[in-house]
Design an enzyme around this catalytic site. Structure first.
Site, mmCIF file in Angstrom:
data_model
loop_
_atom_site.group_PDB
_atom_site.id
_atom_site.type_symbol
_atom_site.label_atom_id
_atom_site.label_comp_id
_atom_site.label_asym_id
_atom_site.label_seq_id
_atom_site.Cartn_x
_atom_site.Cartn_y
_atom_site.Cartn_z
ATOM 1 N N HIS A 3 29.522 84.401 39.092
ATOM 2 C CA HIS A 3 29.283 85.078 40.369
ATOM 3 C C HIS A 3 28.088 85.989 40.196
ATOM 4 C CE1 HIS A 3 29.963 87.444 43.970
ATOM 5 N NE2 HIS A 3 30.715 86.443 44.390
ATOM 6 N N ASP B 240 36.475 80.681 44.750
ATOM 7 C CA ASP B 240 36.546 79.271 45.120
ATOM 8 C C ASP B 240 37.366 78.440 44.142
ATOM 9 O OD1 ASP B 240 35.010 79.465 47.418
ATOM 10 O OD2 ASP B 240 33.177 79.527 46.228
#
Ligand code: ACO
Length: 437
Positions: free
Chosen positions: A310, A368
Site C-alpha cells: 500500500h 482488497d
C-alpha cells in the site's frame, strides 16, 4: 479547518540565498513545509512524481497513520464504526461530520428510499451497452449522465446537502445493481421502500421473477461492514481525482464519474477483482502459491502479489484485519465450510509475512486481499467487486468534493512540470521532411 502555524521555519539555500518557508502542523502532529510561496520567492518548483511527499489540501474528514495502522473517520476509530454502525450512519458521518441522531437517521433513510428510482429514460441506456460491457464503464457513464436528469443538483450543490448525498448514494446503488442485471441479461429489479440500504441492494441484485431472494441478516451485516471499511481513505488516487476534476468547478456527478474511472485501475480499486483472479489461478494450478511468491520477488518479472502493499500503510492495513475475521464469519454463516480460495489466501499471507522480501519492503495484505472472498460468498461476481468498492467510497468522494468546494484555499488543480523535450528548432515544411527531424 484548523491547522497550526508553528514558529518553526524551514530554511532552503538556493543560488547562495537563504529562503524561509513556514512549517505547519496538523491535529495529529503531522508536519508540513508550506511551499506555496516557493516559486514566487525562488523561481524553483518541487518535483514529486506520484505525489508521495505532497499534501494537496487540508482536510478534516479522515485521519490515517500508515506507520501505526490507524484509520479514523471524523475522529472515530474504523474498528468501532465497523462494529457498531450501519453504512448509512457512516455515510451520514462522512458527509456531515457528525454521527446522526435517531431523527436525522430516520430522515436520511427516508430520503434514500425516496430517491432510489432512476429516470425511466436512463433505464433504457442499459439496453444500449453490449452484453460484455464492464460494469465500471457502465457505472461511470451513468453517473455522468445523472447531471442531465437531475440538473437542480448541479446549480447550488451545497444548498441541500442531505438531499444531494442521499440522491447520489441511492441512485448509484440502483445503477450498480441494474448494471449487474444487464450483464446477466436479466430484467432489472426495482428498489423497495421497505428494505434497508444494503438489503435493498442485495434484493435488486439477486431477486428474480422466477426465484425470490431471501434476505440473510448476516450477509446484510457483512455488506454494511465492507462498505463502511471502504467509506473513505483520504487523498487516494480516486478521491484526488474527484477533487482535481471538481476544482475546475465541474458538477459533482462529473467529478464522481471521473473518480469511478480512477478507481477502475488494477493498482487501485481494481485490485480486489485481480486478487480473486490470482487466487483462482493458483487454485486451478493445484494450489502451488510459492511459485507466485517467487515471481513477485523476481526483479525481472513485472508480476506483483495482488492485495499486498500500500502506498501509505507500512504495517497491517487495519481494514484487512477486520475483513479477515469477517470473511470467516460470513463463510460460516453461509455454511461454506471449506473455501479453497480462503485457505490459499491465508497460507499466502502467512508465508509472505515471514519472507524477507515482503518484510524489508513493509508489504502487508491490504483491504482488497479479503474483500473479494466475502463478495464471492455473497454471490457477487468478480467483475462487480470494483463497483462494490465504488459504492462504499461514494460518501467519501461526496465529503471531499464538498470540502474542496467550500475551502477558500481551493484553486484549480494545475501541477507544473520539468520540461525534458526538444529545444526550439526551425519549422520544417512538409516537402522537406525526411522523418528524422
Ligand atoms: N508484490 C511484490 N512486490 C511489491 C508489491 C507487491 N504487491 N508491492 C510493492 N512491491 C515492491 C516493489 O517492486 C518495490 O520493490 P523495489 O524497491 O525492489 O523496486 C517496492 O515494493 C516498493 O513498491 P512501489 O511500487 O514503489 O510502492 P508504491 O507505494 O508505489 O505502490 C501499490 C503501492 C501500487 C499498492 C503496490 O504495492 C502494488 O502494486 N500492489 C499490488 C496491487 C494492489 O494490491 N493494489 C491495491 C492497493 S489498495 C487500494 O487501492 C485500495
Amino acid at each position: 479547518m484548523s491547522d497550526m502555524q508553528t514558529d518553526k521555519k524551514a530554511k532552503i539555500e538556493l543560488d547562495g540565498k537563504v529562503f524561509e518557508l513556514p512549517i505547519i502542523e496538523g491535529m495529529e502532529g503531522e508536519k508540513a513545509i508550506d511551499i506555496r510561496s516557493l516559486r514566487a520567492q525562488t523561481g524553483y518548483i518541487t518535483l514529486d512524481s506520484g505525489y508521495m511527499n505532497t499534501g494537496s489540501c487540508r482536510s478534516g474528514i479522515t485521519f490515517l497513520d500508515g506507520e501505526r495502522g490507524i484509520l479514523q473517520y471524523r475522529g472515530y476509530a474504523i474498528e468501532e464504526l465497523a462494529e457498531h454502525c450501519t453504512f448509512v450512519e457512516v455515510a451520514y458521518l462522512l458527509v456531515h461530520g457528525n454521527l446522526p441522531t435517531p431523527a436525522q437517521l430516520r430522515n436520511f433513510s427516508e430520503m434514500l428510499g425516496r430517491f432510489a428510482m432512476i429516470h425511466e429514460d436512463m433505464v433504457h441506456f442499459f439496453d444500449r451497452f453490449p452484453p460484455y460491457a464492464s460494469p465500471m464503464s457502465i457505472l461511470s457513464s451513468m453517473v455522468n449522465s445523472l447531471c442531465n436528469f437531475y440538473p437542480e443538483m448541479t446549480e447550488n450543490p451545497l444548498d441541500n446537502i442531505d438531499a444531494m448525498a442521499a440522491r447520489l448514494l441511492s441512485k448509484v446503488r440502483t445503477i450498480a445493481a441494474f448494471s449487474y442485471k444487464k450483464t446477466m441479461g436479466h430484467p432489472v429489479v426495482y428498489p423497495r421502500h421497505d428494505l434497508s440500504y444494503c438489503a435493498n441492494f442485495l434484493n435488486m441484485m439477486f431477486d428474480s421473477p422466477v426465484a425470490p431472494y431471501e434476505i440473510n441478516d448476516k450477509v446484510v451485516a457483512a455488506l454494511n461492514k465492507l462498505l463502511i471499511l471502504h467509506g473513505d481513505h483520504e487523498q487516494n488516487c480516486s478521491t484526488s481525482t474527484v477533487r482535481l476534476v471538481g476544482s475546475a468547478r465541474v458538477n459533482l456527478y462529473a467529478s464522481i464519474s471521473a473518480g469511478i474511472s480512477a478507481l477502475w485501475g488494477p493498482l487501485h480499486g481494481g485490485a480486489n477483482q485481480a486478487v480473486m483472479e490470482m487466487l483462482e489461478t493458483i487454485h486451478a494450478e493445484g494450489g502451488g502459491y510459492r511459485k507466485f511468491i517467487e515471481k513477485a520477488k523476481d526483479p525481472n518479472d513485472p508480476f506483483r502479489l495482488v492485495g499486498f502493499g500500500h502506498r501509505v500503510y507500512k504495517t497491517h492495513d487495519p481494514r484487512s484485519r477486520i475483513l479477515k475475521q469477517a470473511s470467516e464469519d460470513v463463510l460460516a454463516s453461509m455454511n461454506v465450510v471449506d473455501d479453497p480460495l480462503l485457505e490459499i489466501a491465508k497460507e499466502l499471507e502467512e508465508v509472505a509475512l515471514r519472507d524477507d522480501y515482503f518484510i524489508e519492503r513493509n508489504l502487508y495484505p491490504n483491504v482488497d486481499f479479503y474483500s473479494g472472498i466475502i463478495y464471492r460468498a455473497m454471490g457477487i461476481p468478480a467483475n462487480m467487486f470494483t463497483v462494490m468498492f465504488a459504492l462504499g467510497r461514494l460518501p467519501g468522494w461526496i465529503a471531499h468534493w464538498m470540502e474542496m468546494w467550500n475551502d477558500p484555499d481551493t484553486r484549480i488543480g494545475r501541477p507544473r512540470q520539468i520540461y525534458v523535450g526538444p529545444q526550439l528548432k526551425p519549422f520544417v515544411p512538409m516537402a522537406e521532411r525526411t522523418g528524422n527531424e
